[in-house]
Structures are given as C-alpha cells and as structure tokens.
Design a protein around this motif. Structure first.
Motif, PDB file in Angstrom:
ATOM      1  N   MET A 166       5.428  34.347  -9.789  1.00 22.00           N
ATOM      2  CA  MET A 166       6.782  34.048  -9.315  1.00 22.00           C
ATOM      3  C   MET A 166       6.899  34.246  -7.809  1.00 22.00           C
ATOM      4  O   MET A 166       7.568  33.471  -7.120  1.00 22.00           O
ATOM      5  CB  MET A 166       7.813  34.910 -10.040  1.00 22.00           C
ATOM      6  N   ALA A 205       5.331  31.361  -6.064  1.00 20.93           N
ATOM      7  CA  ALA A 205       6.121  30.138  -6.227  1.00 20.93           C
ATOM      8  C   ALA A 205       7.464  30.221  -5.504  1.00 20.93           C
ATOM      9  O   ALA A 205       8.296  29.322  -5.635  1.00 20.93           O
ATOM     10  CB  ALA A 205       6.347  29.852  -7.704  1.00 20.93           C
ATOM     11  N   ALA A 258      10.022  32.129  -6.076  1.00 16.31           N
ATOM     12  CA  ALA A 258      11.173  32.253  -6.969  1.00 16.31           C
ATOM     13  C   ALA A 258      12.221  33.164  -6.325  1.00 16.31           C
ATOM     14  O   ALA A 258      11.875  34.073  -5.567  1.00 16.31           O
ATOM     15  CB  ALA A 258      10.731  32.828  -8.312  1.00 16.31           C
ATOM     16  N   MET A 314      16.312  36.434  -9.328  1.00 11.28           N
ATOM     17  CA  MET A 314      15.727  36.060 -10.616  1.00 11.28           C
ATOM     18  C   MET A 314      14.633  37.039 -11.012  1.00 11.28           C
ATOM     19  O   MET A 314      14.602  37.537 -12.152  1.00 11.28           O
ATOM     20  CB  MET A 314      15.145  34.641 -10.553  1.00 11.28           C
ATOM     21  N   ILE A 315      13.716  37.302 -10.071  1.00  7.24           N
ATOM     22  CA  ILE A 315      12.603  38.214 -10.348  1.00  7.24           C
ATOM     23  C   ILE A 315      13.128  39.609 -10.682  1.00  7.24           C
ATOM     24  O   ILE A 315      12.715  40.226 -11.666  1.00  7.24           O
ATOM     25  CB  ILE A 315      11.652  38.284  -9.139  1.00  7.24           C
ATOM     26  N   SER A 356      -1.262  24.006 -14.608  1.00  7.58           N
ATOM     27  CA  SER A 356      -0.457  23.077 -13.816  1.00  7.58           C
ATOM     28  C   SER A 356      -0.912  21.639 -14.022  1.00  7.58           C
ATOM     29  O   SER A 356      -0.087  20.723 -14.130  1.00  7.58           O
ATOM     30  CB  SER A 356      -0.551  23.435 -12.331  1.00  7.58           C
ATOM     31  N   THR A 391       5.332  31.697 -17.573  1.00  7.92           N
ATOM     32  CA  THR A 391       6.063  31.733 -16.309  1.00  7.92           C
ATOM     33  C   THR A 391       6.155  30.355 -15.680  1.00  7.92           C
ATOM     34  O   THR A 391       7.221  29.954 -15.176  1.00  7.92           O
ATOM     35  CB  THR A 391       5.376  32.702 -15.317  1.00  7.92           C
ATOM     36  N   GLU A 392       5.057  29.599 -15.712  1.00 11.56           N
ATOM     37  CA  GLU A 392       5.050  28.242 -15.152  1.00 11.56           C
ATOM     38  C   GLU A 392       6.037  27.340 -15.885  1.00 11.56           C
ATOM     39  O   GLU A 392       6.769  26.559 -15.262  1.00 11.56           O
ATOM     40  CB  GLU A 392       3.646  27.650 -15.235  1.00 11.56           C
ATOM     41  N   TYR A 434       8.706  28.226 -17.440  1.00  6.47           N
ATOM     42  CA  TYR A 434      10.068  28.631 -17.097  1.00  6.47           C
ATOM     43  C   TYR A 434      10.449  28.149 -15.694  1.00  6.47           C
ATOM     44  O   TYR A 434      11.557  27.639 -15.476  1.00  6.47           O
ATOM     45  CB  TYR A 434      10.198  30.151 -17.172  1.00  6.47           C
ATOM     46  N   LEU A 435       9.537  28.296 -14.742  1.00  9.92           N
ATOM     47  CA  LEU A 435       9.817  27.867 -13.374  1.00  9.92           C
ATOM     48  C   LEU A 435      10.019  26.358 -13.286  1.00  9.92           C
ATOM     49  O   LEU A 435      10.768  25.869 -12.431  1.00  9.92           O
ATOM     50  CB  LEU A 435       8.673  28.287 -12.441  1.00  9.92           C
ATOM     51  N   GLU A 436       9.364  25.611 -14.185  1.00 12.37           N
ATOM     52  CA  GLU A 436       9.532  24.163 -14.219  1.00 12.37           C
ATOM     53  C   GLU A 436      10.789  23.753 -14.983  1.00 12.37           C
ATOM     54  O   GLU A 436      11.113  22.562 -15.050  1.00 12.37           O
ATOM     55  CB  GLU A 436       8.304  23.502 -14.873  1.00 12.37           C
TER      56      GLU A 436
END
Length: 282
Positions: free
Chosen positions: A100, A103, A105, A109-110, A176, A222-223, A225-227
């Motif tokens: 995170m 990226a 983030a 959020m974190i 990814s 995590t990926e 969720y971030l997407e």
C-alpha cells in the motif's frame, strides 16, 4: 489474444518499476526498525501478563520479519497465551503495508485498516483468554522457542531488504500481469461486478486465501482492493486470517494438532465475521 497479452505486459512493467523502487526503500526502513526494536518488542510481549493480547496486537502490526513465526514459537513454549498468539495473528498484515505504501495509498486508508486489525486482535485475544483461561501449561515445550524461523535478516538490512523486495516484487509483477490480462479480456466492469456483488461469499473466499502461508496471498488481496475489485470486507477478512508463516510454524513446533486446528478455526471465524460485518456497514 496476443495483443491483450502484449498490452497487459507493457502496462504491468510501466506501473511496477517505480512501485518496486518504493517497495525497496520501504523494506529498508522496516528492516532498520526491526533490527533496532524487534527484540525489545518480543521481550515486552513475554512480560505483558494478562495484557498480553493488547501488547501482542500492537506488536503484530509492526512491520517485522517473521513476527508471527516468533509468536508461534513463544506459544509452543507456553511463554504467551492463546489469546496473545491470536492477537498477533489477527493484527499482522504481512505484505499489505509495504504494498500500500509503494502504491501511494492514502494514509487515512492505511491507518484505518491497521487500526481495525489492532482493535480486532486486542478484543478477540482478551475474549479468548477470558473464556479459555489465561494460564496454560507453563513451559510445557520451552525448548521449542529456540527453533526460530529465519528470513535472511541476519544478512544485514540492505541485503535483507533487497531479498524481500525481489520476492514480493516478483509476486507483484505476476499478480499485476494476470489482473491486467483479465481486465483486458473481460473488462473492469464485468470483473468488478462479479467480485464486488458477493457480500458473504467474498469474505469467505478471501479468508481461505489468507490461509496461504506466502506473501502472494496478502499481495493479491491488497492489489485487488486497490484496484477496486473487492470490497473492504473481503480485504479485512483475508488480511485478518492471513498470519504469514505463523500458522505453518505453529503446526511444526506445537505438537497438539487439535489445538492448532482450533486456533486456525478461531482465526478464520473471527476474520470472516469481521469481513461480513464490514461489507454491510461500509
């Protein structure tokens, strides 16, 4: 199909190069923190007494190599309670934090995710100790605590950070690429609709993914969720259940298999329950 593969590969490389650089700098800072404070934190957890779950939840959230493995060894030696062990497992975020951060983030959020994990770890740990009894066969397997898992940290912070970066970076590139390829073929709307419209099934499946004793599990969750492809409930479920190599070490050093299965069951139940609740609240 070939065009989709080429486009996905190009998109993955373009997005990942800078992320991997930030990942290395993040791990470098984490390694320094571990070497300067890790031993003191473990000693504090040993001496915490009835507040063990509180200290364990706070300690688990610290980005330290093999912390869940250390907690498993301490539990096998009956140095800490079951509640403290579960508090560490639930608060440990494995590779979520560095991914995170790399990226970019939002800090809020974190911080919010880490706070939820700490609070869940504290609450569940204290309840477990209250229901099961705090004292548990003191020093039943005290020799087991010497059997620590090694993660290469003894090589020095630079080499260890580089090793972590390569390991996680490879998983990050693979995940990814697969994600980008699926998005190229199906489209983001179709994939998001399939994954997001599962308010109960999502956390149940994410919790099972969290059991995988590998950084790929937390990286993938995590990926996604971030997407924006899974909701916060699935994220929390997977990350709460995910304890890194902690459970793997527990099954190796603690010879009571039924007890190990009980701990794994409680971990999954708490993670999924929190995840399902979050799906309906947020």
């Amino acid at each position: 199909m070939l065009h989709a593969v080429e486009h996905a590969a190009a998109h993955t490389i373009k997005d990942s190069l800078f992320v991997i650089l930030i990942l290395f700098l993040t791990y470098l800072a984490m390694e320094y923190l571990e070497h300067s404070a890790g031993g003191k934190i473990q000693l504090l957890m040993r001496r915490a007494g009835r507040l063990g779950p509180v200290v364990g939840a706070l300690a688990g959230v610290v980005p330290q190599c093999g912390f869940s493995a250390a907690a498993s060894n301490l539990y096998a030696g009956r140095i800490v309670t079951m509640g403290t062990l579960l508090a560490v497992y639930l608060s440990t975020s494995d590779e979520m934090l560095p991914v995170m951060i790399s990226a970019h983030a939002p800090v809020g959020m974190i911080g919010g995710i880490l706070l939820v994990k700490v609070l869940v770890g504290m609450t569940a740990g204290l309840l477990i100790d209250l229901l099961c009894g705090k004292r548990q066969e003191e020093h039943a397997h005290i020799h087991e605590i010497c059997e620590q898992e090694h993660c290469g940290c003894e090589k020095g912070i630079f080499r260890s950070a580089l090793s972590h970066t390569l390991q996680v970076g490879i998983f990050l590139l693979l995940i990814s690429f697969v994600l980008n390829l699926v998005l190229e073929i199906l489209g983001e709307d179709v994939l998001a609709g399939f994954l997001l419209n599962r308010p109960i099934v999502g956390p149940l499946v994410a919790g099972l993914v969290g059991f995988i004793p590998n950084c790929a599990a937390s990286v993938a969750i995590t990926e996604l969720y971030l997407e924006g492809l899974i909701g916060v409930g699935s994220l929390l479920s997977g990350l709460l259940v995910g304890a890194g190599v902690g459970l793997l070490v527990l099954f190796r050093v603690n010879h009571k298999r039924s007890e190990n299965c009980k701990i794994a069951g409680i971990l999954y139940a708490v993670g999924v329950l929190v995840g399902i609740t979050a799906e309906f609240v947020f």
